[in-house]
Design an enzyme around this catalytic site. Structure first.
Site, PDB file in Angstrom:
ATOM      1  N   LYS A  65    -111.467 127.452  64.860  1.00  0.00           N
ATOM      2  CA  LYS A  65    -110.771 126.721  63.777  1.00  0.00           C
ATOM      3  C   LYS A  65    -109.538 127.437  63.604  1.00  0.00           C
ATOM      4  O   LYS A  65    -108.804 126.901  62.468  1.00  0.00           O
ATOM      5  CB  LYS A  65    -111.924 126.884  62.620  1.00  0.00           C
ATOM      6  N   GLU A 121    -102.842 128.577  69.872  1.00  0.00           N
ATOM      7  CA  GLU A 121    -103.958 129.442  69.581  1.00  0.00           C
ATOM      8  C   GLU A 121    -103.453 130.289  68.239  1.00  0.00           C
ATOM      9  O   GLU A 121    -102.182 130.291  68.075  1.00  0.00           O
ATOM     10  CB  GLU A 121    -104.165 130.746  70.792  1.00  0.00           C
ATOM     11  N   ASP A 122    -104.146 130.805  67.606  1.00  0.00           N
ATOM     12  CA  ASP A 122    -104.058 131.544  66.295  1.00  0.00           C
ATOM     13  C   ASP A 122    -103.546 133.087  66.608  1.00  0.00           C
ATOM     14  O   ASP A 122    -102.478 133.305  66.372  1.00  0.00           O
ATOM     15  CB  ASP A 122    -105.121 131.561  65.231  1.00  0.00           C
ATOM     16  N   ASP A 125    -105.311 138.645  71.117  1.00  0.00           N
ATOM     17  CA  ASP A 125    -105.700 139.969  70.997  1.00  0.00           C
ATOM     18  C   ASP A 125    -105.820 140.699  72.337  1.00  0.00           C
ATOM     19  O   ASP A 125    -104.699 140.942  73.062  1.00  0.00           O
ATOM     20  CB  ASP A 125    -107.173 140.202  70.188  1.00  0.00           C
ATOM     21  N   PHE A 174    -106.957 143.946  61.817  1.00  0.00           N
ATOM     22  CA  PHE A 174    -107.415 143.001  61.676  1.00  0.00           C
ATOM     23  C   PHE A 174    -107.078 142.276  60.594  1.00  0.00           C
ATOM     24  O   PHE A 174    -106.878 142.509  59.553  1.00  0.00           O
ATOM     25  CB  PHE A 174    -108.813 143.116  61.318  1.00  0.00           C
ATOM     26  N   ASP A 181    -109.876 134.015  60.063  1.00  0.00           N
ATOM     27  CA  ASP A 181    -110.799 134.071  59.179  1.00  0.00           C
ATOM     28  C   ASP A 181    -111.550 135.529  59.279  1.00  0.00           C
ATOM     29  O   ASP A 181    -111.458 136.278  60.570  1.00  0.00           O
ATOM     30  CB  ASP A 181    -112.180 133.276  59.453  1.00  0.00           C
ATOM     31  N   ARG A 187    -109.738 131.799  55.379  1.00  0.00           N
ATOM     32  CA  ARG A 187    -109.037 130.836  56.435  1.00  0.00           C
ATOM     33  C   ARG A 187    -107.891 130.097  55.417  1.00  0.00           C
ATOM     34  O   ARG A 187    -106.788 129.861  56.001  1.00  0.00           O
ATOM     35  CB  ARG A 187    -109.773 129.605  57.121  1.00  0.00           C
TER      36      ARG A 187
END
Ligand code: IMP
Ligand code: MG
Length: 203
Positions: A65, A121-122, A125, A174, A181, A187
């Site tokens: 999401k 993509e968000d 990493d 993070f 999220d 979010r």
């Protein structure tokens, strides 16, 4: 009839007030990327993407999401004829680190064979999730396959992946907000913020 209550001057409540009610903004240590900077950069990225795909067929594939806010904002700024499709994946790992073992929980609705695909993509990493997705999508024989990621963490990669369009390079922290999220929360923050360590250390 009594007038409807409105915030002063029609302005939304300040984040601090919201935080004191819900703990929502107060769990954010620091705003890393403001709403204004997100908007500005997404506009620049859209111009980059537009320059590359102008006049071509394109399918945007969003990874649910986390990429939802980014993808919808990006798509609205692309004056291209395009399709939008989504995949959802869940990664086996702990709450803040992915293991690279990925399960598809929602597959694409349509075929991408012979199409130009831009995977949205968000955050990249370790790169493990992206590597899995790229291998999976490549096996469906798209005409081309490229990646647009909002965030790229400055960490040693566990998987060697190429990301053609990057919104922001960020430190190894993070982050939540604008789609990202922690335990399905945060979010809807309009900015990217660093979550206070004690929020995830204690849960
Ligand atoms: P990777 O497989 O380690 O590259 O992790 C990629 C996925 O992990 C992302 O698509 C996110 O869903 C999640 N992720 C990685 N870092 C963060 C973060 O800082 N905040 C929220 N989710 C993250
Ligand atoms: Mg994700």
């Amino acid at each position: 009839m009594a007038p409807r209550e409105r915030p002063l001057d029609g302005l939304p409540s300040p984040p601090a007030a919201l935080g004191s009610r819900s703990g929502f903004h107060t769990n954010i240590e620091e705003i890393l990327i403001s709403e204004h900077d997100l908007n500005r950069r997404v506009t620049e990225l859209a111009a980059e993407v537009q320059g590359y795909y102008a006049g071509q067929d394109l399918v945007l594939v969003g990874v649910l999401k986390g990429a939802i806010m980014f993808m919808t904002d990006l798509a609205r700024q692309l004056p291209l004829s395009l399709e939008m499709d989504f995949m959802a994946v869940s990664s086996y790992g702990n709450a803040t680190q992915s293991s690279g073992v990925v399960r598809i929980t929602k597959d694409l609705d349509g075929s991408i064979e012979g199409r130009n695909v831009l995977l949205v993509e968000d955050v990249v990493d370790s790169g493990l999730t992206l590597r899995y997705l790229l291998e999976n999508l490549r096996s469906r024989n798209p005409a081309s396959l490229r990646v647009c990621a909002l965030l790229n963490k400055r960490v040693p990669r566990k998987a060697n992946v190429t990301v053609e369009h990057i919104g922001f390079e960020i430190p190894n922290r993070f982050v939540v907000g604008y789609g990202l999220d922690f335990a399905e929360n945060y979010r809807n923050l309009p900015y990217i913020g660093v979550l206070k360590t004690d929020v995830y250390a204690t849960s």
